[in-house]
Design an enzyme around this catalytic site. Structure first.
Site, mmCIF file in Angstrom:
data_model
loop_
_atom_site.group_PDB
_atom_site.id
_atom_site.type_symbol
_atom_site.label_atom_id
_atom_site.label_comp_id
_atom_site.label_asym_id
_atom_site.label_seq_id
_atom_site.Cartn_x
_atom_site.Cartn_y
_atom_site.Cartn_z
ATOM 1 N N GLU A 66 0.951 -1.161 0.124
ATOM 2 C CA GLU A 66 0.023 -0.048 0.020
ATOM 3 C C GLU A 66 0.647 1.263 -0.080
ATOM 4 O OE1 GLU A 66 -3.756 1.894 2.424
ATOM 5 O OE2 GLU A 66 -2.592 0.230 3.386
ATOM 6 N N LYS A 145 -9.833 2.314 -2.670
ATOM 7 C CA LYS A 145 -10.277 1.764 -1.378
ATOM 8 C C LYS A 145 -11.582 2.319 -0.783
ATOM 9 C CE LYS A 145 -7.766 1.217 3.234
ATOM 10 N NZ LYS A 145 -6.496 1.628 3.773
ATOM 11 N N CYS A 189 -6.111 -3.069 1.977
ATOM 12 C CA CYS A 189 -5.876 -2.770 3.368
ATOM 13 C C CYS A 189 -7.124 -3.080 4.136
ATOM 14 C CB CYS A 189 -4.911 -1.514 3.746
ATOM 15 S SG CYS A 189 -4.336 -1.902 5.256
#
Length: 316
Positions: A66, A145, A189
């Protein structure tokens, strides 16, 4: 002198639920676990070394952590204009896409990376975006995300907008390989903690979910090691959805956080095929027996036996 990178490889174990031969050859996937280097050229060189190792091992796609080219900056609530000093970048023409294009062209592998993407608007926020670049330079995937953490040391709500819910928030991307290919999802994540997301991707046909990650210590709970919980929930979501799971974490100390590495690849049966150490650079390369998804869902048909008519409370 560059830091040594450990190479760890894995072949697919047998598929316990298999009743007929596999129809596709294994897909070889690689990932690079590394620390952040303050010198940009040194950092790119370290990642390039890892990508080259994975590509020489025959990886079709190589996956990176990330915020691939930057430190993890969301450690303070100040936002981009404060002590965090984070600067979003344009997608096309930005440093991350440029680096991924260079690596894909030089290795012949698809390269997956992550960046702080510039967004329009007056709030100063950007997107936490995962990308994939093909060997011919095409940007074949961009996934923003969806879930944004709001906790001490991970103040991402002060830097990132959540990915939009409209349109296709769970894009499935088919990537070709010499003997076939696979259907991929590219969340990021914090998304890995949400079973709804893994289920949505699986329902859309994703076979492999790749999570670029930056996770480590908890500043307010210094004695609490979340690594086992982190790994268990990702592996379990893979079991429940018959997906291969690829978690690519970073290592090293970036105050106030110490990242715990432990990057891994797991299969639909919940077996961790290969895992990196907590505190050293590593390249993982694994062959994925893609028809294990078929075998497992034939024995345990989770997707066919769902009861969406009873799930209304999940959206309220």
């Amino acid at each position: 002198m560059s830091e040594p990178i450990e190479l760890l490889t894995a072949s697919p174990p047998p598929s316990p639920a298999r009743t007929r031969p596999a129809e596709r050859p294994p897909l070889r996937l690689g990932l690079v676990q590394h620390r952040w280097h303050p010198d940009p050229d040194e950092h790119e060189a370290a990642l390039a070394e890892g990508i080259g190792i994975a590509a020489r091992e025959g990886a079709t796609i190589v996956c990176l952590q990330e915020l691939t080219l930057s430190r993890y900056f969301a450690t303070t609530p100040d936002g981009p204009g404060g002590a965090g000093g984070a600067v979003p970048e344009d997608l096309e023409g930005g440093r991350t896409v440029g680096f991924a294009r260079q690596m894909a062209a030089s290795t012949g592998a698809f390269v997956h990376a992550s960046l702080y993407e510039r967004a329009d608007g007056d709030d100063g926020l950007g997107y936490n975006t995962a990308i994939v670049v093909a060997p011919d330079g095409r940007l074949v995937s961009r996934t923003r995300k969806l879930h944004i953490p709001v906790t001490a040391g991970y103040y991402e709500d002060r830097y990132f907008r959540p990915g939009p819910a409209e349109g296709d928030p769970f894009p499935v991307v088919p990537l070709p390989a010499p003997d076939g290919g696979a259907a991929f999802g590219f969340p990021t994540c914090w998304d890995q903690w949400f079973p709804e997301l893994a289920r949505a991707y699986s329902l859309a046909g994703a076979e492999v979910l790749i999570y670029p990650t930056a996770i480590g210590s908890e500043p307010d709970h210094p004695g609490f090691d979340t690594q086992p919980l982190w790994q268990q929930v990702i592996v379990a979501n893979g079991v429940a959805n018959a997906t291969f799971m690829v978690a690519v974490n970073r290592i090293g100390v970036e105050p106030p956080l110490t990242f715990y590495g432990s990057s891994f690849i797991s299969d639909p049966y919940g077996r961790v095929l290969v895992q990196a150490p907590r505190d050293r650079p590593a390249v993982l390369v694994a062959d994925l027996d893609l028809d294990q998804r078929r075998d497992w869902l034939e024995l345990f048909p989770f997707l066919r036996t769902r009861r969406p008519d009873a799930y209304g409370t999940l959206t309220r």
